[in-house]
Motif scaffolding. Structure first.
Motif, mmCIF file in Angstrom:
data_model
loop_
_atom_site.group_PDB
_atom_site.id
_atom_site.type_symbol
_atom_site.label_atom_id
_atom_site.label_comp_id
_atom_site.label_asym_id
_atom_site.label_seq_id
_atom_site.Cartn_x
_atom_site.Cartn_y
_atom_site.Cartn_z
ATOM 1 N N MET A 1 0.802 -1.170 0.068
ATOM 2 C CA MET A 1 -0.082 -0.080 0.122
ATOM 3 C C MET A 1 0.855 1.512 0.002
ATOM 4 N N ASP A 2 2.080 1.068 -0.117
ATOM 5 C CA ASP A 2 2.995 2.273 -0.085
ATOM 6 C C ASP A 2 3.275 2.965 -1.392
ATOM 7 N N GLU A 3 2.755 2.204 -2.512
ATOM 8 C CA GLU A 3 3.040 2.693 -4.035
ATOM 9 C C GLU A 3 1.840 3.022 -4.579
ATOM 10 N N ASN A 4 1.834 4.086 -5.424
ATOM 11 C CA ASN A 4 0.688 4.654 -6.093
ATOM 12 C C ASN A 4 0.356 3.452 -7.323
ATOM 13 N N ILE A 5 -1.011 3.287 -7.389
ATOM 14 C CA ILE A 5 -1.273 2.501 -8.749
ATOM 15 C C ILE A 5 -2.500 3.194 -9.494
ATOM 16 N N GLN A 6 -2.382 2.812 -10.745
ATOM 17 C CA GLN A 6 -3.778 3.418 -11.385
ATOM 18 C C GLN A 6 -4.889 2.286 -11.486
ATOM 19 N N ILE A 7 -5.908 2.649 -11.038
ATOM 20 C CA ILE A 7 -7.209 2.222 -11.113
ATOM 21 C C ILE A 7 -8.022 2.606 -12.205
ATOM 22 N N GLU A 8 -8.170 1.946 -13.256
ATOM 23 C CA GLU A 8 -8.945 2.551 -14.421
ATOM 24 C C GLU A 8 -10.341 1.570 -14.791
ATOM 25 N N THR A 9 -10.285 0.479 -14.173
ATOM 26 C CA THR A 9 -11.455 -0.390 -14.780
ATOM 27 C C THR A 9 -11.841 -1.100 -13.197
ATOM 28 N N ARG A 10 -13.125 -1.755 -13.383
ATOM 29 C CA ARG A 10 -13.668 -2.413 -12.158
ATOM 30 C C ARG A 10 -12.536 -3.746 -11.875
ATOM 31 N N GLY A 11 -12.274 -4.233 -12.867
ATOM 32 C CA GLY A 11 -11.111 -5.216 -12.659
ATOM 33 C C GLY A 11 -9.845 -4.974 -12.101
ATOM 34 N N ASP A 12 -9.197 -3.546 -12.357
ATOM 35 C CA ASP A 12 -8.260 -3.261 -11.434
ATOM 36 C C ASP A 12 -8.504 -2.936 -10.085
ATOM 37 N N PHE A 13 -9.412 -2.364 -9.773
ATOM 38 C CA PHE A 13 -9.914 -2.136 -8.379
ATOM 39 C C PHE A 13 -10.164 -3.572 -7.735
ATOM 40 N N GLY A 14 -10.798 -4.615 -8.296
ATOM 41 C CA GLY A 14 -11.026 -5.602 -7.711
ATOM 42 C C GLY A 14 -9.374 -6.590 -7.345
ATOM 43 N N LEU A 15 -8.597 -6.408 -8.487
ATOM 44 C CA LEU A 15 -7.199 -6.800 -8.032
ATOM 45 C C LEU A 15 -6.509 -6.044 -6.812
ATOM 46 N N TRP A 16 -6.625 -4.803 -6.727
ATOM 47 C CA TRP A 16 -6.149 -3.936 -5.772
ATOM 48 C C TRP A 16 -6.695 -4.439 -4.630
ATOM 49 N N ALA A 17 -8.185 -4.561 -4.529
ATOM 50 C CA ALA A 17 -8.758 -4.956 -3.065
ATOM 51 C C ALA A 17 -8.360 -6.113 -2.534
ATOM 52 N N ILE A 18 -8.066 -7.169 -3.502
ATOM 53 C CA ILE A 18 -7.617 -8.469 -3.141
ATOM 54 C C ILE A 18 -6.184 -8.612 -2.474
ATOM 55 N N GLU A 19 -5.349 -7.768 -3.175
ATOM 56 C CA GLU A 19 -4.041 -7.530 -2.613
ATOM 57 C C GLU A 19 -3.882 -6.973 -1.451
#
Length: 69
Positions: A1-19
């Motif tokens: 959670m220390d690095e910035n990521i780009q969330i552009e789709t619902r799938g990106d958000f899902g992967l982020w949430a799982i991590e």
């Protein structure tokens, strides 16, 4: 959670949430389980509060990111 990521789709958000959920469970969940096994009621309360705070922090990071867009 220390690095910035780009969330552009619902799938990106899902992967982020799982991590993030995995990180929180690995770090805070272990402490809560250890406190439940070996600790006092105060230890359990403290570990539970830390788990809740980790979840809150992760959610606020996402909210803040949404406001910046």
């Amino acid at each position: 959670m220390d690095e910035n990521i780009q969330i552009e789709t619902r799938g990106d958000f899902g992967l982020w949430a799982i991590e993030v959920a995995s990180q929180i469970v690995n770090e805070q969940g272990f402490e809560l389980a250890r406190a439940a096994r070996d600790g006092t009621e105060d230890d359990i309360r403290g570990a539970g509060n830390a788990l809740g705070q980790a979840i809150t922090t992760a959610l606020m990071e996402v909210y803040d990111g949404l406001l910046q867009e």
